[in-house]
Design an enzyme around this catalytic site. Structure first.
Site, PDB file in Angstrom:
ATOM      1  N   CYS A   1      -2.293   8.658   4.216  1.00  0.00           N
ATOM      2  CA  CYS A   1      -2.224   8.279   2.801  1.00  0.00           C
ATOM      3  C   CYS A   1      -3.524   8.633   2.093  1.00  0.00           C
ATOM      4  CB  CYS A   1      -1.917   6.798   2.675  1.00  0.00           C
ATOM      5  SG  CYS A   1      -3.009   5.803   3.671  1.00  0.00           S
TER       6      CYS A   1
ATOM      7  N   GLU B   1       0.871  -1.181   0.000  1.00  0.00           N
ATOM      8  CA  GLU B   1       0.000   0.000   0.000  1.00  0.00           C
ATOM      9  C   GLU B   1       0.898   1.218   0.000  1.00  0.00           C
ATOM     10  OE1 GLU B   1      -3.051   0.139  -0.558  1.00  0.00           O
ATOM     11  OE2 GLU B   1      -3.397  -2.010  -0.448  1.00  0.00           O
TER      12      GLU B   1
HETATM   13  P1  NAD Z   1       8.863   4.854   3.765  1.00  0.00           P
HETATM   14  O1  NAD Z   1       8.626   4.218   2.435  1.00  0.00           O
HETATM   15  O2  NAD Z   1       9.990   5.791   3.905  1.00  0.00           O
HETATM   16  O3  NAD Z   1       9.108   3.712   4.850  1.00  0.00           O
HETATM   17  C1  NAD Z   1       8.171   2.662   5.041  1.00  0.00           C
HETATM   18  C2  NAD Z   1       8.882   1.494   5.696  1.00  0.00           C
HETATM   19  O4  NAD Z   1       9.793   0.886   4.768  1.00  0.00           O
HETATM   20  C3  NAD Z   1       9.711   1.881   6.914  1.00  0.00           C
HETATM   21  O5  NAD Z   1       9.537   0.884   7.901  1.00  0.00           O
HETATM   22  C4  NAD Z   1      11.122   1.898   6.360  1.00  0.00           C
HETATM   23  O6  NAD Z   1      12.103   1.718   7.342  1.00  0.00           O
HETATM   24  C5  NAD Z   1      11.062   0.711   5.406  1.00  0.00           C
HETATM   25  N1  NAD Z   1      12.092   0.678   4.369  1.00  0.00           N
HETATM   26  C6  NAD Z   1      12.855   1.692   3.902  1.00  0.00           C
HETATM   27  N2  NAD Z   1      13.673   1.239   2.908  1.00  0.00           N
HETATM   28  C7  NAD Z   1      13.407  -0.080   2.754  1.00  0.00           C
HETATM   29  C8  NAD Z   1      13.918  -1.092   1.885  1.00  0.00           C
HETATM   30  N3  NAD Z   1      14.852  -0.837   0.971  1.00  0.00           N
HETATM   31  N4  NAD Z   1      13.420  -2.337   1.988  1.00  0.00           N
HETATM   32  C9  NAD Z   1      12.440  -2.611   2.886  1.00  0.00           C
HETATM   33  N5  NAD Z   1      11.923  -1.698   3.744  1.00  0.00           N
HETATM   34  C10 NAD Z   1      12.404  -0.435   3.671  1.00  0.00           C
HETATM   35  O7  NAD Z   1       7.465   5.533   4.195  1.00  0.00           O
HETATM   36  P2  NAD Z   1       7.157   6.417   5.492  1.00  0.00           P
HETATM   37  O8  NAD Z   1       7.791   7.754   5.333  1.00  0.00           O
HETATM   38  O9  NAD Z   1       7.415   5.642   6.729  1.00  0.00           O
HETATM   39  O10 NAD Z   1       5.558   6.575   5.380  1.00  0.00           O
HETATM   40  C11 NAD Z   1       4.933   7.550   4.607  1.00  0.00           C
HETATM   41  C12 NAD Z   1       4.436   6.952   3.293  1.00  0.00           C
HETATM   42  O11 NAD Z   1       3.576   5.864   3.562  1.00  0.00           O
HETATM   43  C13 NAD Z   1       3.622   7.910   2.458  1.00  0.00           C
HETATM   44  O12 NAD Z   1       4.010   7.800   1.113  1.00  0.00           O
HETATM   45  C14 NAD Z   1       2.193   7.403   2.633  1.00  0.00           C
HETATM   46  O13 NAD Z   1       1.311   7.714   1.574  1.00  0.00           O
HETATM   47  C15 NAD Z   1       2.406   5.948   2.765  1.00  0.00           C
HETATM   48  N6  NAD Z   1       1.266   5.326   3.428  1.00  0.00           N
HETATM   49  C16 NAD Z   1       0.417   4.564   2.666  1.00  0.00           C
HETATM   50  C17 NAD Z   1      -0.685   3.980   3.258  1.00  0.00           C
HETATM   51  C18 NAD Z   1      -1.617   3.142   2.455  1.00  0.00           C
HETATM   52  O14 NAD Z   1      -2.315   2.322   3.034  1.00  0.00           O
HETATM   53  N7  NAD Z   1      -1.666   3.289   1.145  1.00  0.00           N
HETATM   54  C19 NAD Z   1      -0.920   4.146   4.625  1.00  0.00           C
HETATM   55  C20 NAD Z   1      -0.028   4.937   5.364  1.00  0.00           C
HETATM   56  C21 NAD Z   1       1.073   5.514   4.743  1.00  0.00           C
END
Ligand code: NAD
Length: 451
Positions: A259, A225
């Site tokens: 989001c 997501e």
């Molecule tokens: P992010 O993508 O920076 O991080 C998300 C997670 O991925 C964290 O736990 C991070 O440590 C991990 N991560 C980072 N690099 C990785 C890699 N190479 N491999 C595996 N995991 C890795 O996102 P964020 O800043 O924590 O959250 C904000 C984002 O989340 C926004 O874009 C928002 O729209 C999205 N979001 C989406 C939903 C949805 O349901 N569609 C819900 C909430 C947030």
């Protein structure tokens, strides 16, 4: 590497700092979770149901402490933090019933005696990667269904939400290695994707795409997501005051860091002038109890730089746009008009309390504008006309279509997800999640003869 999180309202306040365990520790944790999984599944539906029900009770019993931790760690306004805690308890309680759900169906044989069955079985270890913005609810809506159907789970929370995730695992009190929280960043996340048997990711689009590629490359099921660029359509027949209130909440609530937040407002025909006026008023009246700070100085600067560059390119700021002089990573709720169509503010998710106002001549143009994005998660439509609502539900290319409600808002007992680039794989939440965390087997039982 140290994983640390700071209070967005008071950046000198270090909430937690822990050593990131590294990739090898992730592999070891997944190994222990895999060894624990047959025991967790074998304990039976009753034991799993009771364990998940106890987590709901533990969350409720510690509700005020958890709400305060959410406020401190990710800057969520208190009323929303309390709402998230209540929702977290409800999620665990809802999935506490799931172990008793039917896990398959009985079919007739094509000929002769026997039983043909389908039966859904867990994969093993669910690798869960979460963002920081719903620090209890998102880990819970991933872990609860995964555990309910008999997987064990390893969660890698976002660094910014480490303390909330660690506290959730502590309160969960499940048997050893059934639900493990491993703090960390990209290294630990990537190691989890490389080791788990089923992967659920929520976060930004770029990281999510890499996670999907890695999991798919290993042949394990994955759902992701991702970011959204959500629109609100306002028709001239709408209750404009109420639409403006809903949209202001969806733009500025929790500083736009959902989001499902609204970042594009599309006013149709005669709705434009009254909506602009009402929305400017509603956004200017938003206070800390609704908006709060953004997660980091970098997140704040990204928004202010985009606003400046949009203004330089001809946009006008209808309200907000400034950084208030105060401690913490605050931003004024901001509405812009005349943003060039190709400017990043009109095309990308900014995850701040900022939106762009567009005008559309009619419903067709508004729907075309709303659909002109690769990231459609939620779209709201504000109208008193059933025909418009039905047309929007048919033609809007979004995962969630909300009529006369803010785009931000999620019902945990229904499937949740976006369209196009906003989602990959099966839906989360509701009964859909139980299917994602299980694979169907077909069982044929024929007579052994002799009886
Ligand atoms: P992010 O993508 O920076 O991080 C998300 C997670 O991925 C964290 O736990 C991070 O440590 C991990 N991560 C980072 N690099 C990785 C890699 N190479 N491999 C595996 N995991 C890795 O996102 P964020 O800043 O924590 O959250 C904000 C984002 O989340 C926004 O874009 C928002 O729209 C999205 N979001 C989406 C939903 C949805 O349901 N569609 C819900 C909430 C947030």
């Amino acid at each position: 590497m140290t994983v640390s999180s700071y209070n967005p309202a008071d950046p000198d306040d270090l909430v937690v700092a822990v050593e990131a365990p590294g990739a090898e520790a992730v592999r070891a944790a997944v190994g222990r979770a895999r060894a624990a999984q047959p025991g967790w599944l074998g304990a039976g539906a009753g034991a799993r149901s009771a364990a998940l029900g106890r987590i709901a009770e533990a969350v409720e019993a510690n509700a005020e402490e958890l709400a305060a931790l959410i406020v401190r760690e990710v800057g969520k306004p208190l009323a929303e933090a309390r709402g998230e805690v209540a929702r977290t308890a409800a999620i665990w309680r809802y999935y506490a019933q799931a172990p008793y759900e039917p896990s398959g169906a009985v079919h007739e044989t094509a000929a002769g005696p026997g039983l043909l069955l389908t039966r859904r079985r867990p994969y093993g270890v669910a690798g869960l990667i979460a963002p920081w913005n719903f620090p209890l609810a998102i880990p819970s809506w991933k872990a609860a269904p995964a555990l309910a159907v008999g997987n064990t789970a390893v969660l890698k929370p976002a660094p910014e939400a480490t303390a909330c995730a660690l506290r959730l695992a502590e309160l969960a009190g499940l048997p050893a290695d059934v639900f493990t929280v491993l703090p960390g960043g990209a290294e630990e996340g990537a190691a989890l994707v490389d080791a788990a048997d089923v992967v659920s990711f929520t976060g930004s689009t770029g990281v999510g795409r890499a996670v999907v590629r890695a999991a798919t490359g290993r042949g394990v099921p994955v759902q992701a997501e991702l970011g959204g660029l959500n629109a609100a359509l306002v028709l001239p027949d709408a209750d404009i005051e109420s639409a403006a209130a809903h949209i202001a909440a969806a733009v500025a609530g929790y500083a736009g860091q959902k989001c499902t937040a609204t970042s594009r407002v599309i006013a149709v025909g005669a709705a434009h002038e009254p909506l602009r006026e009402a929305l400017v008023k509603a956004l200017a009246a938003v206070d800390d109890a609704v908006c709060g700070p953004v997660i980091s100085a970098a997140a704040r600067d990204r928004v202010t730089e985009a606003v400046s560059s949009a203004v330089a390119a001809g946009a006008s700021v209808l309200t907000g746009g400034r950084v208030p002089e105060r401690t913490g990573w605050y931003l004024e709720p901001t509405l812009l008009a005349d943003v060039p169509a190709e400017h990043p503010l009109a095309r990308e998710e900014f995850f701040g309390p900022v939106a762009v106002l567009h005008a559309a001549a009619d419903l067709d143009e508004a729907i075309a504008l709303a659909n002109d994005t690769p990231h459609s998660l939620a779209t709201s439509v504000h109208t008193r006309s059933l025909d418009v609502a039905l047309a929007a539900a048919d033609r809007l290319d979004a995962g969630m279509i909300r009529v006369n409600a803010p785009s931000s808002g999620v019902d945990f007992h229904l499937p949740f997800g976006g369209t196009k680039g906003a989602s990959h794989g099966d839906r989360e939440q509701g009964r859909a999640a139980l299917d994602f965390y299980t694979v169907s087997r077909t069982v044929s039982v024929l007579p052994g003869g002799g009886a």
